[in-house]
Design an enzyme around this catalytic site. Structure first.
Site, mmCIF file in Angstrom:
data_model
loop_
_atom_site.group_PDB
_atom_site.id
_atom_site.type_symbol
_atom_site.label_atom_id
_atom_site.label_comp_id
_atom_site.label_asym_id
_atom_site.label_seq_id
_atom_site.Cartn_x
_atom_site.Cartn_y
_atom_site.Cartn_z
ATOM 1 N N ASP A 61 33.308 39.617 43.582
ATOM 2 C CA ASP A 61 33.332 38.414 43.295
ATOM 3 C C ASP A 61 32.177 37.533 43.032
ATOM 4 O O ASP A 61 32.211 37.339 44.324
ATOM 5 C CB ASP A 61 34.597 37.479 42.708
ATOM 6 C CG ASP A 61 35.271 37.643 43.800
ATOM 7 O OD1 ASP A 61 34.844 37.595 44.999
ATOM 8 O OD2 ASP A 61 36.944 37.000 43.964
ATOM 9 N N ASN A 129 48.911 31.909 43.563
ATOM 10 C CA ASN A 129 49.350 32.041 42.347
ATOM 11 C C ASN A 129 49.054 33.428 41.777
ATOM 12 O O ASN A 129 49.214 33.763 40.926
ATOM 13 C CB ASN A 129 48.199 31.381 41.320
ATOM 14 C CG ASN A 129 46.254 31.513 41.342
ATOM 15 O OD1 ASN A 129 46.230 32.638 41.944
ATOM 16 N ND2 ASN A 129 45.433 31.095 40.117
ATOM 17 N N HIS A 131 46.376 35.682 42.365
ATOM 18 C CA HIS A 131 45.544 36.332 41.765
ATOM 19 C C HIS A 131 44.968 36.976 43.302
ATOM 20 O O HIS A 131 44.967 36.989 44.014
ATOM 21 C CB HIS A 131 44.513 35.596 41.388
ATOM 22 C CG HIS A 131 43.652 34.170 41.974
ATOM 23 N ND1 HIS A 131 43.343 33.602 42.130
ATOM 24 C CD2 HIS A 131 42.897 35.096 44.040
ATOM 25 C CE1 HIS A 131 42.582 32.887 43.093
ATOM 26 N NE2 HIS A 131 42.563 33.519 44.244
ATOM 27 N N GLU A 136 43.029 35.675 37.865
ATOM 28 C CA GLU A 136 44.014 34.216 37.141
ATOM 29 C C GLU A 136 44.852 34.656 36.558
ATOM 30 O O GLU A 136 44.676 36.428 35.814
ATOM 31 C CB GLU A 136 43.214 33.658 37.062
ATOM 32 C CG GLU A 136 42.023 32.631 37.995
ATOM 33 C CD GLU A 136 42.480 31.564 39.176
ATOM 34 O OE1 GLU A 136 43.661 31.965 39.110
ATOM 35 O OE2 GLU A 136 41.752 31.077 39.303
HETATM 36 C C1 GLP Z 1 39.708 33.334 46.318
HETATM 37 C C2 GLP Z 1 38.700 34.605 46.099
HETATM 38 C C3 GLP Z 1 39.930 36.041 46.477
HETATM 39 C C4 GLP Z 1 40.521 36.085 47.764
HETATM 40 C C5 GLP Z 1 41.282 34.561 47.612
HETATM 41 C C6 GLP Z 1 42.112 33.960 49.015
HETATM 42 O O1 GLP Z 1 39.652 33.323 45.511
HETATM 43 N N1 GLP Z 1 37.921 35.430 45.751
HETATM 44 O O2 GLP Z 1 39.652 37.366 46.395
HETATM 45 O O3 GLP Z 1 41.277 37.058 47.763
HETATM 46 O O4 GLP Z 1 40.543 33.331 47.514
HETATM 47 O O5 GLP Z 1 41.380 33.400 49.884
HETATM 48 P P1 GLP Z 1 42.432 33.276 51.348
HETATM 49 O O6 GLP Z 1 42.164 34.318 52.103
HETATM 50 O O7 GLP Z 1 41.156 31.629 51.357
HETATM 51 O O8 GLP Z 1 43.774 32.782 51.319
#
Ligand code: GLP
Length: 232
Positions: A61, A129, A131, A136
């Site tokens: 992304d 959440n 995702h 989402e």
């Molecule tokens: C972002 C990314 C996701 C990732 C998520 C969790 O939203 N788009 O790909 O899994 O963050 O992030 P973290 O690893 O910092 O908890």
């Protein structure tokens, strides 16, 4: 159902799996993630001094409105945390471009590329959440790459990466659930007590749009690697 592995050191385990794969298949196609979770894996991969000259990558992304050189862009994140420390070729790095005006065309381009070059191993984190990438809650299983309006929860969770007063993007381009599920193997990493609820729902809840990670229950080759703080 995903295979569940609890590990004292998820970074080492995931890095070993990816490294072994690259050694067997030098032109491996990797699906890569951002966020705080994969940073340790990337560090370990760098330490292994692997040959990335034929490796191809697709990132999950990118924020809408940020250029690749923007310090908060996911492209920049990947440069800093992995790419610039390896011999990967720039032309083998694939990213959604968050600056394009024709989003339809851009997401179709990405889907075409992934069809031509299927992902061997997709690395995933998980949002609190549930995702995955930026899919989402509400994202359907047959979704492909598209623009997504971020949830308030995600904006709040990711605000720690932005300095006070800095504009935080509220939209992103993201691979869809179907795009992710097309990977031959998926490795999801979760670290920390705050991921417990999302992981529990993803593994044991119904497979529904309420928790996009729950669709991974339907993947044939998916592993969840959890650190000891994820209370499962
Ligand atoms: C972002 C990314 C996701 C990732 C998520 C969790 O939203 N788009 O790909 O899994 O963050 O992030 P973290 O690893 O910092 O908890």
């Amino acid at each position: 159902m995903p295979k569940l592995i609890k590990s004292q050191d998820p970074d080492a385990l995931a890095a070993d799996m990816i490294a072994e794969f690259i050694q067997q298949k030098p032109d491996a196609v990797l699906g890569l993630a951002t966020g705080s979770t994969p940073i340790g894996i990337y560090k370990k991969l760098i330490e292994k001094n692997l040959d990335f000259s034929q490796v191809r990558t697709f990132n999950l992304d990118e924020y809408v409105g940020l250029s690749q050189s923007h310090p908060q862009s996911y492209y920049h994140f990947m440069q800093e945390n992995l790419f610039k420390h390896t011999n990967i070729k720039k032309e083998n790095i694939n990213f959604l471009n968050g600056l394009v005006s024709d989003i339809q065309k851009e997401t179709a381009r990405y889907e075409d590329l992934m069809r031509q070059t299927p992902i061997d191993i997709q690395l995933l984190g998980i949002g609190t959440n549930g995702h995955i990438a930026f899919n989402e809650p509400g994202s359907p299983q047959d979704s492909t790459s598209r623009k997504i309006v971020l949830s308030q929860q995600t904006i709040k969770d990711n605000s720690r990466f932005f300095s006070p007063g800095e504009k935080q993007p509220e939209e992103a381009l993201s691979m869809g659930i179907q795009s992710i599920m097309a990977a031959k193997q998926i490795i999801l990493i979760a670290k920390g007590q705050n991921k417990t609820k999302a992981i529990h729902t993803a593994l044991y809840g119904p497979s529904t749009t309420d928790c996009p990670a729950s669709f991974l229950q339907n993947h044939r080759n998916c592993i969840f690697i959890l650190d000891p703080h994820v209370d499962i």
